[in-house]
Design an enzyme around this catalytic site. Structure first.
Site, PDB file in Angstrom:
ATOM      1  N   GLU A  23      44.950   9.706  48.098  1.00  0.00           N
ATOM      2  CA  GLU A  23      46.138  10.021  47.315  1.00  0.00           C
ATOM      3  C   GLU A  23      45.961  11.296  46.500  1.00  0.00           C
ATOM      4  O   GLU A  23      46.917  11.783  45.887  1.00  0.00           O
ATOM      5  CB  GLU A  23      46.498   8.849  46.393  1.00  0.00           C
ATOM      6  N   ARG A  24      44.741  11.881  46.499  1.00  0.00           N
ATOM      7  CA  ARG A  24      44.518  13.099  45.724  1.00  0.00           C
ATOM      8  C   ARG A  24      45.037  14.346  46.427  1.00  0.00           C
ATOM      9  O   ARG A  24      45.423  15.312  45.777  1.00  0.00           O
ATOM     10  CB  ARG A  24      43.026  13.268  45.426  1.00  0.00           C
ATOM     11  N   PHE A  68      39.175  12.397  50.062  1.00  0.00           N
ATOM     12  CA  PHE A  68      39.835  13.607  49.579  1.00  0.00           C
ATOM     13  C   PHE A  68      39.115  14.880  49.999  1.00  0.00           C
ATOM     14  O   PHE A  68      39.734  15.942  50.079  1.00  0.00           O
ATOM     15  CB  PHE A  68      39.937  13.581  48.047  1.00  0.00           C
ATOM     16  N   GLU A  99      24.535   9.838  44.016  1.00  0.00           N
ATOM     17  CA  GLU A  99      25.304  10.962  44.549  1.00  0.00           C
ATOM     18  C   GLU A  99      26.174  11.544  43.445  1.00  0.00           C
ATOM     19  O   GLU A  99      26.973  10.829  42.832  1.00  0.00           O
ATOM     20  CB  GLU A  99      26.172  10.506  45.720  1.00  0.00           C
ATOM     21  N   SER A 112      32.883   6.457  49.394  1.00  0.00           N
ATOM     22  CA  SER A 112      31.692   6.058  48.652  1.00  0.00           C
ATOM     23  C   SER A 112      31.066   4.812  49.259  1.00  0.00           C
ATOM     24  O   SER A 112      31.740   4.011  49.913  1.00  0.00           O
ATOM     25  CB  SER A 112      32.049   5.790  47.190  1.00  0.00           C
ATOM     26  N   CYS A 156      29.990  15.366  51.824  1.00  0.00           N
ATOM     27  CA  CYS A 156      28.990  14.315  52.033  1.00  0.00           C
ATOM     28  C   CYS A 156      27.736  14.862  52.705  1.00  0.00           C
ATOM     29  O   CYS A 156      26.692  14.212  52.697  1.00  0.00           O
ATOM     30  CB  CYS A 156      29.574  13.171  52.861  1.00  0.00           C
TER      31      CYS A 156
END
Length: 499
Positions: A177-178, A150, A384, A227, A282
């Site tokens: 999907e976000r 996302f 994280e 992730s 990231c």
């Protein structure tokens, strides 16, 4: 009004028929703005079938012609840049300027990929043996897929699809999907540029769609960013199903600040790299490692002063430094980490919880948060956070700072700020991290180098974009040739020698 989104298969928008949907929020208001269908296994298989059929013609096309189509696509993206950035901001929450940067870094890779004729060249050797020539070919894999996060709904899909398409593959994108609207719009622009129907497809979905791609034998390679636990799952499952995979996971990026560093420059860099895009990057710097107590004390003071001047606001407001986080679950998770830091004894210098923005009381707001005296055993250091939370972990000397960066389980990006060229050179050589910045806080390489982390941040032998992308999206065929000379030598039962 809540918009109804779709998939994009065979050159057109296709309504979902699984009966399952996911909500797409406006992070600034907290309201649901769209519903996105979650594909069934059958819908994924239909997309793969369309891609497999279309790839034959696309893969046989002259790579220079494919490159021209990609350049036309880049031109169309630039023509529609403001529309795309506004759409991106509305679903993700990052500022308009940041959204434009997201798109720009993506199309830079597509521009690089347009040089496919050079990047797809093989090798040729004459007289490798008596009358024998050898040459190699790079050929497309067929149908490949990208599963993207996302936080960069334009950049990462473009990083994946540009080289894949340039190499002659058909591509299936499973975006987050976000915030799926920008990927769907990019699919339309690919078609408008001349990419044949079925060569680029978007299938929205969740784990069911991901597993369908992983298990379908027609899909030859999978690229993923997200992730670490999911990266490990996708990498292992892809391998078990005989697929290539490049999977990039989480990060805990450190920035070492040496005593000789320009502390104002370092503090400015930390503010931008730690809090930009609400920390949902990231490559965000989440750990500052000042060397020496005096450096740490002065840096902490400068950071506190700068945090007071930050403006958190609507993503389309021109004076916003950063906007909301993407979803209510993200806000809840980040605030949980902040409480964990307090509970474990870190010093909270700035608390981003409880922030409200006038007129947008239900938005997913988290303000800039700063911890000092963080230690290695704390959860906020080990994991994280993916939010606007910066931790100061003090190092007694250079060697301790180097060890901190190298020993963390993540190895995505790292930076050092110093005026000492010898220290910087030593750090770049010895640190166990994939991407290094020297007085550069976010060392994301430009398009013709490769992007990739080490350790728990990356799984697979090849990185994203650059020459590695073409190695990943092609298979090498080696051809050994000898033409009859009229002299018969009879059968041979020994292994041929090279000379």
């Amino acid at each position: 009004m809540v918009r109804e989104l779709s998939h994009y298969v065979g050159g057109q928008r296709v309504e979902g028929n699984s009966g399952r949907y996911s909500d797409v929020f406006d992070p600034c208001t907290g309201q649901i703005q769209a519903r996105v269908p979650l594909a069934s296994r059958e819908e994924v298989q239909n997309a793969v079938a369309a891609a497999e059929k279309a790839q034959l013609e696309w893969g046989a096309m002259n790579p220079q012609r494919r490159g021209r189509i990609l350049l036309k696509f880049v031109d169309l993206v630039n023509q529609n840049l403001d529309e795309l950035a506004t759409l991106l901001s509305s679903e993700h929450g990052k500022t308009f300027a940041d959204s434009k940067g997201d798109i720009q870094r993506g199309i830079e890779v597509v521009e690089f990929a347009a040089g496919a004729p050079h990047l797809l060249k093989g090798e040729f050797s004459t007289d490798a043996g008596p009358g024998i020539d050898i040459h190699s070919l790079r050929q497309p894999l067929g149908v490949v897929a990208g599963i993207t996060p996302f936080n960069f709904p334009a950049m990462i899909p473009l990083w994946k699809s540009g080289p894949a398409l340039a190499a002659g593959n058909a591509f299936i994108l499973k975006p987050s999907e976000r915030d799926p609207s920008v990927p769907l719009r990019l699919a339309e622009l690919y078609s408008e540029a001349g990419v044949p129907d079925g060569v680029f497809n978007v299938v929205n979905g969740d784990k069911e769609a991901v597993d369908a791609l992983l298990e379908d034998p027609r899909v030859k390679a999978i690229g993923f960013v997200g992730s670490t636990p999911i990266a490990q799952y996708i990498y292992a499952t892809a391998a078990a199903n005989g697929k290539r995979a490049q999977c990039f996971g989480g990060a805990k990026n450190h920035m070492v600040i040496m005593p000789d560093a320009d502390l104002d420059m370092a503090a400015d860099a930390l503010i931008g790299a730690g809090y930009g895009s609400a920390g949902e990057r990231c490559m965000a710097i989440s750990v500052a490692v000042p060397v020496g107590e005096d450096t740490a004390n002065r840096l902490a003071g400068k950071l506190q002063d700068r945090i007071k001047g930050l403006k958190v606001g609507h993503s389309l407001a021109k004076d916003s430094d950063f906007g909301p986080v993407v979803a209510p679950s993200a806000k809840e998770r980040i605030e949980g980490y902040i409480q964990s830091g307090v509970d474990q004894g870190a010093t909270l210098l700035a608390d981003g919880r409880g922030l409200t923005v006038e007129g947008y009381d239900d938005g997913f707001w988290v303000g800039p948060t700063l911890f000092d005296h963080v230690t290695k055993d704390m959860k906020i250091y080990q994991e994280e956070i993916f939010g606007p939370v910066l931790s100061i972990l003090r190092a007694a000397d250079y060697d301790e700072a180097l060890r901190l960066c190298s020993e963390h389980e993540f190895g995505n990006g790292v930076a050092i700020f110093t005026r000492d060229g010898d220290a910087a050179r030593d750090f770049a050589s010895r640190v166990e991290v994939g991407m290094v910045g020297i007085n550069v806080p976010i060392p994301v390489p430009i398009a013709y180098y490769t992007f990739g982390g080490w350790k728990a941040s990356g799984f697979g032998d090849l990185n994203q974009h650059g020459a590695d992308a073409f190695r990943f999206y092609t298979k090498t065929k080696t051809v050994t040739t000898r033409w009859p000379s009229g002299i018969r030598q009879g059968s041979s039962f020994v292994m041929p020698e090279g000379s």
